[in-house]
Write an enzyme that holds these catalytic residues in place. Structure first.
Site, PDB file in Angstrom:
ATOM      1  N   TYR A 216     -30.368  37.242 -32.589  1.00 37.66           N
ATOM      2  CA  TYR A 216     -30.733  38.662 -32.481  1.00 37.66           C
ATOM      3  C   TYR A 216     -29.610  39.540 -33.039  1.00 37.66           C
ATOM      4  O   TYR A 216     -28.425  39.224 -32.863  1.00 37.66           O
ATOM      5  CB  TYR A 216     -30.967  39.047 -31.021  1.00 37.66           C
ATOM      6  N   HIS A 224     -35.933  42.393 -31.618  1.00 39.08           N
ATOM      7  CA  HIS A 224     -36.606  41.128 -31.873  1.00 39.08           C
ATOM      8  C   HIS A 224     -35.631  40.198 -32.589  1.00 39.08           C
ATOM      9  O   HIS A 224     -34.697  40.643 -33.262  1.00 39.08           O
ATOM     10  CB  HIS A 224     -37.848  41.337 -32.745  1.00 39.08           C
ATOM     11  N   LYS A 256     -39.748  35.845 -39.031  1.00 39.17           N
ATOM     12  CA  LYS A 256     -38.324  35.533 -38.896  1.00 39.17           C
ATOM     13  C   LYS A 256     -37.890  34.659 -40.070  1.00 39.17           C
ATOM     14  O   LYS A 256     -38.730  34.097 -40.784  1.00 39.17           O
ATOM     15  CB  LYS A 256     -38.061  34.807 -37.574  1.00 39.17           C
TER      16      LYS A 256
END
EC number: 4.6.1.16
Length: 281
Positions: A216, A224, A256
């Site tokens: 993070y 997120h 991601k």
């Protein structure tokens, strides 16, 4: 030094101030696994204790911030004196709550005493009694005398975040942590975690996303995760391409970046990012 209490290989934090220190000062998120006392019938928000990953615990010990302890007398049966102290404390809690309940009810009655007095007079008039004098203070005291006393089953229960017993502890090493951080795979995983932490990242367990760590840019409560990190323990062993494809596709699905982390032949931690494209021209 912050004490971490180890049970079945997992280090726990029970003190709220220690939890806040580890999270805000040292970026150790862990996982809250307890029930919030004020909202016990839900599982959206968890409370103490805080369960730390083995890597978090080992790094805190290495930096001299925490010590690992085993509570040797935690499961011992209480003696007669301890039982008496517990009963005394429980009785004191009931008495304090009785006083608070009584004070609150008196405040409510005092605000409504004029309405109650008017109602009493109206009932007496309906019975043909018009010369009866009602004293406000006497009526208030009569209503107060009707208050029931709280019983143990009605009292609010205090849920302590630390054990009330004086613990007999033994300091232990990181060898007691499970999963291990001293065997071959555990050591690689720990060195990767340490390298990421030293770079200033917030790190949590990534098992729910099929990886080892989630990275993070700030506190996980506010941000997120940006990266999914999977540790590679053997850099020369063959792998199935479908596993690599699955990891890359999963990272795209959850927005991601997929990263493979490993230790090179010199022991230095390196990272390989998987760049995923819809098409190649």
């Amino acid at each position: 030094m912050v004490p971490l209490y180890v049970k079945t290989g997992v280090a726990y934090v029970w003190n709220a101030e220690d939890w806040l220190t580890l999270r805000t000062k040292y970026r150790m998120s862990g996982a809250l696994i307890g029930t919030v006392p004020s909202f016990p019938r839900q599982n959206d928000f968890q409370g103490l204790p805080l369960a730390l990953m083995s890597e978090e615990s080992a790094l805190l010990v290495e930096m001299g911030i925490c010590e690992l302890h085993i509570a040797k007398n935690l499961n011992d049966s209480p003696g007669e004196e301890e039982k008496l102290n517990i009963e005394t404390l429980e009785q004191k809690i009931i008495e304090e709550q009785n006083e608070a309940f009584k004070k609150k009810k008196i405040e409510q009655l005092s605000q409504k005493i004029d309405i109650i007095l008017a109602g009493k007079k109206q009932k007496l008039l309906q019975k043909g009694l018009s010369d009866v004098h009602l004293d406000k203070e006497t009526l208030l005291q009569e209503e107060i005398n009707k208050f029931p006393s709280l019983t143990a089953s009605q009292a609010l229960v205090h849920l302590p975040t630390e054990h009330s017993r004086e613990l007999v502890t033994e300091t232990v090493s990181i060898d007691f942590l499970q999963p291990s951080v001293v065997n071959r795979e555990g050591s690689i995983r720990y060195n990767i975690f340490k390298d990421l932490w030293l770079k200033g990242h917030y790190i949590t367990n990534g098992s729910k996303f099929g990886c080892d760590y989630l990275i993070y840019p700030g506190d996980p409560v506010r941000f997120h995760a940006t990266y999914m990190v999977r540790c590679v323990y053997d850099t020369i062993a063959p792998f199935r391409p479908t596993n690599l494809v699955a990891f890359g596709r999963l990272s795209v699905a959850v927005n991601k970046l997929a990263i493979l982390a490993f230790a090179n032949s010199f022991g230095k931690i390196e990272y390989q990012t998987l760049q995923w494209h819809d098409n190649i021209n």
